[in-house]
Structure formats: structure tokens, C-alpha cells
Motif scaffolding. Structure first.
Motif, PDB file in Angstrom:
ATOM      1  N   VAL A  34     -82.785  -0.586   5.418  1.00  0.00           N
ATOM      2  CA  VAL A  34     -82.185  -1.053   4.166  1.00  0.00           C
ATOM      3  C   VAL A  34     -82.123  -2.575   4.172  1.00  0.00           C
ATOM      4  O   VAL A  34     -81.657  -3.182   5.149  1.00  0.00           O
ATOM      5  N   ALA A  35     -82.582  -3.182   3.085  1.00  0.00           N
ATOM      6  CA  ALA A  35     -82.396  -4.612   2.876  1.00  0.00           C
ATOM      7  C   ALA A  35     -81.061  -4.786   2.171  1.00  0.00           C
ATOM      8  O   ALA A  35     -80.870  -4.301   1.046  1.00  0.00           O
ATOM      9  N   VAL A  36     -80.123  -5.438   2.828  1.00  0.00           N
ATOM     10  CA  VAL A  36     -78.772  -5.597   2.279  1.00  0.00           C
ATOM     11  C   VAL A  36     -78.785  -6.665   1.200  1.00  0.00           C
ATOM     12  O   VAL A  36     -79.366  -7.742   1.368  1.00  0.00           O
ATOM     13  N   PHE A 130     -73.427  -6.415   8.201  1.00  0.00           N
ATOM     14  CA  PHE A 130     -73.607  -7.754   7.635  1.00  0.00           C
ATOM     15  C   PHE A 130     -74.880  -8.373   8.206  1.00  0.00           C
ATOM     16  O   PHE A 130     -74.854  -9.243   9.076  1.00  0.00           O
ATOM     17  N   ALA A 131     -76.013  -7.911   7.724  1.00  0.00           N
ATOM     18  CA  ALA A 131     -77.318  -8.409   8.164  1.00  0.00           C
ATOM     19  C   ALA A 131     -78.297  -8.254   7.010  1.00  0.00           C
ATOM     20  O   ALA A 131     -78.112  -7.406   6.138  1.00  0.00           O
ATOM     21  N   ARG A 132     -79.317  -9.074   7.015  1.00  0.00           N
ATOM     22  CA  ARG A 132     -80.294  -8.983   5.921  1.00  0.00           C
ATOM     23  C   ARG A 132     -81.027  -7.640   5.940  1.00  0.00           C
ATOM     24  O   ARG A 132     -81.438  -7.137   4.896  1.00  0.00           O
ATOM     25  N   THR A 318     -68.698 -15.275  -4.413  1.00  0.00           N
ATOM     26  CA  THR A 318     -69.905 -14.834  -3.715  1.00  0.00           C
ATOM     27  C   THR A 318     -70.486 -16.037  -2.969  1.00  0.00           C
ATOM     28  O   THR A 318     -70.690 -17.101  -3.560  1.00  0.00           O
ATOM     29  N   PHE A 319     -70.726 -15.846  -1.674  1.00  0.00           N
ATOM     30  CA  PHE A 319     -71.287 -16.905  -0.834  1.00  0.00           C
ATOM     31  C   PHE A 319     -72.599 -16.423  -0.221  1.00  0.00           C
ATOM     32  O   PHE A 319     -72.715 -15.262   0.165  1.00  0.00           O
ATOM     33  N   PRO A 320     -73.581 -17.319  -0.087  1.00  0.00           N
ATOM     34  CA  PRO A 320     -74.772 -16.938   0.687  1.00  0.00           C
ATOM     35  C   PRO A 320     -74.381 -16.703   2.141  1.00  0.00           C
ATOM     36  O   PRO A 320     -73.422 -17.303   2.651  1.00  0.00           O
ATOM     37  N   VAL A 321     -75.092 -15.835   2.815  1.00  0.00           N
ATOM     38  CA  VAL A 321     -74.730 -15.467   4.173  1.00  0.00           C
ATOM     39  C   VAL A 321     -74.673 -16.680   5.093  1.00  0.00           C
ATOM     40  O   VAL A 321     -73.863 -16.716   6.040  1.00  0.00           O
ATOM     41  N   ASP A 322     -75.488 -17.683   4.836  1.00  0.00           N
ATOM     42  CA  ASP A 322     -75.474 -18.871   5.684  1.00  0.00           C
ATOM     43  C   ASP A 322     -74.145 -19.621   5.615  1.00  0.00           C
ATOM     44  O   ASP A 322     -73.846 -20.443   6.483  1.00  0.00           O
ATOM     45  N   LYS A 339     -61.758 -10.046  -3.864  1.00  0.00           N
ATOM     46  CA  LYS A 339     -62.825  -9.643  -2.943  1.00  0.00           C
ATOM     47  C   LYS A 339     -63.888 -10.726  -2.891  1.00  0.00           C
ATOM     48  O   LYS A 339     -64.400 -11.191  -3.915  1.00  0.00           O
ATOM     49  N   VAL A 340     -64.218 -11.136  -1.678  1.00  0.00           N
ATOM     50  CA  VAL A 340     -65.246 -12.149  -1.445  1.00  0.00           C
ATOM     51  C   VAL A 340     -66.486 -11.439  -0.911  1.00  0.00           C
ATOM     52  O   VAL A 340     -66.406 -10.665   0.051  1.00  0.00           O
ATOM     53  N   LEU A 341     -67.629 -11.728  -1.537  1.00  0.00           N
ATOM     54  CA  LEU A 341     -68.892 -11.110  -1.142  1.00  0.00           C
ATOM     55  C   LEU A 341     -69.783 -12.098  -0.420  1.00  0.00           C
ATOM     56  O   LEU A 341     -69.801 -13.296  -0.748  1.00  0.00           O
ATOM     57  N   LEU A 342     -70.554 -11.588   0.525  1.00  0.00           N
ATOM     58  CA  LEU A 342     -71.663 -12.315   1.120  1.00  0.00           C
ATOM     59  C   LEU A 342     -72.939 -11.838   0.466  1.00  0.00           C
ATOM     60  O   LEU A 342     -73.150 -10.633   0.284  1.00  0.00           O
ATOM     61  N   ALA A 343     -73.789 -12.782   0.082  1.00  0.00           N
ATOM     62  CA  ALA A 343     -75.079 -12.442  -0.516  1.00  0.00           C
ATOM     63  C   ALA A 343     -76.160 -12.581   0.542  1.00  0.00           C
ATOM     64  O   ALA A 343     -76.315 -13.649   1.133  1.00  0.00           O
ATOM     65  N   PHE A 344     -76.897 -11.503   0.787  1.00  0.00           N
ATOM     66  CA  PHE A 344     -77.940 -11.502   1.808  1.00  0.00           C
ATOM     67  C   PHE A 344     -79.332 -11.671   1.251  1.00  0.00           C
ATOM     68  O   PHE A 344     -80.284 -11.703   1.976  1.00  0.00           O
TER      69      PHE A 344
END
Length: 344
Positions: A34-36, A130-132, A318-322, A339-344
Motif C-alpha cells: 500500500v502506498a500511504v 507511517f511510511a510512504r 496537514t504536514f508533509p512527512v518530512d 487531528k493533525v495529518l502527515l501527508a506521504f
């Protein structure tokens, strides 16, 4: 399949969170790649970051965090099971192993044999998502309807926690509901209660931001958590306690009507809690614990898709994963975020 790496968010210990490459293992039979797309930061993720532990679940090795994720199948299982490549999915983060400990068969969430993504409860730890790119058993994947907003669908897992909690209270039609603690789980409980037909929903929190989110998803009024007299005067048929501290539980007991139901979904610290529990006896309150969920995530996905569960306002950042470190810092500040999201 040639071994390769992907970018992941890894907790190495207290105050040691890193965005770094990790190896992607080759999928076995019954496993898909799966691509997150997005991952929501949970309170447990914050605890691993800040303290290197969640209660008695202590990091003994670096561990990928995260269990609230959505994405797209990019490689279907080699044995033909599960969903086809290209299918957008949410993830049910639990898997089950056999145990001799008794629990109700229809409530597998109570089994001590449950493994949860991103958990240090056992060793080796259960790596998170939490991975691409991640490899998961096909049984953990839930197909998302076409056109669904993946940012909102990223709330499916915590919304299932809220759905499970609210379901313990029975029929909410025409009832007055008090939600103590309006962080993401509390706000989602407000939304679920509103969908269930509650006549009045009073949301409580220390901060203005979560109270405003609760209003946006269905609360009819809000109260400051320090206003104990106003909370006690609510006289709620049903109380959802989602603050996870003894003061919140005390407010929940005080705000419940005689003969009312108090559902405790906020995880209290281990040890004795200084709470006036006599209220539960003299008022014949029904106290119910609520832990994680079972298959409610399927109902949540359907309700998000048909628009009957309006939870979009719960996502605030929403924040980029970096920029994961910045994302975790914002998520830890309940006065500014939902809720804070990470964008992969």
C-alpha cells in the motif's frame, strides 16, 4: 522482489523521533503493498515520541509509528486474495492471535492476543504504518468508495473508536449527551452522537479550539472544563468521557442524570484515581468502559461516504512527512489543533 527502502517516521526513544529510510520487506501470500497517502497522529504516537512509552508499552528498539492511515493498493497479494491494485483503502490496524484467555467471541477487541500497528506492547514490536509504502495483510484493508476525500477518510480509525464508544450508550434518539474532552476522539463522538439523533450535545474542554471544532461537528453548546457548576447542571442522559484524566471523569459523573450512562473511552493513567465514585452508586449510574473497536470502521466508512457523518472539521493541519517533528509538536498542543495529518 528486489529489496528497497521507503521513508518512515521512526521513534527511537523519548524525544528521539526521526524521518529516515527503512527497508520494505517482500510481501508474502495474503499480503498487499500500500502506498500511504495520509496518516493521523494519535495520542499514543505522541506518547512514544515524548516518553518512549505508552503506559507499560516501552520502546525496546526503534519502531515505525502510526496506525491511522489511508492509501492505495499498489501491488495486490500474489495469491489473488484481497483488493486489486489501484483500490483506495483505509486500514484496520488490529490483527488477532490465538489466546487461552477468555473473552466474548463477538468482542475480539478484548482479546489479549490483539496486535496493533505501531505498538510496543510486545517484543519484537509491531511496526506502524507511517511510511510512504507498507506491506499489510489483506484482511486489514478496507476499500474506500470512489470519490471519498482521503483526508477525511484518514479519520476512519479514530472515528471507529468513537462509534464503538457511543454504541455502548444505546439509542440516543431525543437524548441529552455530554462529551467531556473535545480532542479528536471527543469531537468524533460528538459527530457520531449527532448522527445518532441526540437532541442536545454539550461538549466540554479546557481550550477554545477543540470546543469550536465540537460545535462545527454537531455540539449544540459548549462549556469550559473549569466551569464545574455548569457541567454538573447539564443532567445528561449519556456522558462520553474522552479526556482521559480523573478530573474529566469526575465531571462526567457529576454531569450525568440520575440513572444515566457514562461511557469511559479516555484512557486513564494506571493506578488509583481520586474520583467521587459514590455518585455512581447513589444515582444508579451505569459505567461502561470502551476500548478500541471491532468492525465499526466499516460503518464509519459508509457513513463518511454517504455524508451522514460530517467529520471534516476535525482535521485542522496537514504536514508533509518530512516535517513530522513540526507536525507532532502541533498535534501535542490541544489549544491550537484537532487531528493533525502527515501527508506521504
Amino acid at each position: 522482489m528486489t529489496p528497497h527502502t521507503t521513508t518512515a517516521v521512526v521513534a527511537h526513544g523519548a524525544d528521539d523521533l526521526r524521518v529516515e529510510p527503512v527497508a520494505v520487506r517482500s510481501p508474502g501470500p495474503g499480503e498487499a503493498v500500500v502506498a500511504v497517502a495520509y496518516g493521523g497522529i494519535c495520542g499514543s504516537d505522541l506518547h512514544y515520541w515524548r516518553h518512549g512509552a505508552v503506559g507499560e508499552s516501552v520502546l525496546r528498539a526503534p519502531m515505525i509509528l502510526g496506525h491511522e492511515v489511508v492509501g492505495t493498493v499498489v501491488r495486490e497479494a500474489s495469491d489473488g486474495s484481497g483488493l486489486a491494485a489501484g483500490t483506495p483503502v483505509a486500514v484496520h490496524p488490529a490483527t488477532h492471535e490465538h489466546t487461552d484467555v477468555r473473552f466474548p467471541e463477538d468482542r475480539p477487541n478484548l482479546s489479549p492476543g490483539v496486535r496493533y500497528l505501531g505498538s510496543a506492547a510486545r517484543f519484537p514490536h509491531t511496526e506502524g504504518a507511517f511510511a510512504r509504502e507498507i506491506v499489510l495483510p489483506v484482511g486489514m484493508l478496507r476499500a474506500l468508495p470512489a470519490g471519498i476525500d482521503l483526508r477525511v477518510a484518514a479519520l476512519a480509525e479514530p472515528a471507529a473508536v468513537a462509534w464503538h464508544a457511543v454504541s455502548h450508550a444505546g439509542d440516543l434518539g431525543g437524548k441529552r449527551v455530554l462529551v467531556v474532552g473535545s480532542g479528536p476522539i471527543g469531537a468524533l463522538a460528538v459527530a457520531v452522537a449527532a448522527r445518532a439523533g441526540a437532541a442536545e450535545i454539550v461538549a466540554v474542554d479546557l481550550h477554545a479550539k477543540p470546543r469550536s471544532i465540537a460545535t462545527a461537528v454537531g455540539a449544540t453548546r459548549t462549556l469550559d472544563a473549569t466551569d464545574t457548576e455548569a457541567i454538573a447542571a447539564v443532567d445528561a442522559d449519556v456522558v462520553i468521557e474522552s479526556s482521559g484524566n480523573h478530573r474529566g471523569l469526575a465531571s462526567a459523573l457529576a454531569g450525568a442524570a440520575r440513572g444515566g450512562t457514562v461511557v469511559m473511552v479516555g484512557l486513564l493513567p494506571k493506578g488509583d484515581q481520586p474520583v467521587q465514585i459514590a455518585h455512581a452508586i447513589t444515582r444508579e449510574l451505569r459505567l461502561v468502559g470502551s476500548f478500541r473497536f471491532n468492525d465499526e470502521i466499516d460503518e464509519v466508512i459508509a457513513a463518511i461516504a454517504d455524508g451522514s457523518l460530517a467529520i471534516g472539521p476535525v482535521v485542522t493541519h496537514t504536514f508533509p512527512v518530512d516535517e513530522a517533528l513540526d507536525a507532532f509538536a502541533v498535534a501535542a498542543d490541544a489549544s491550537v489543533s484537532g487531528k493533525v495529518l502527515l501527508a506521504f
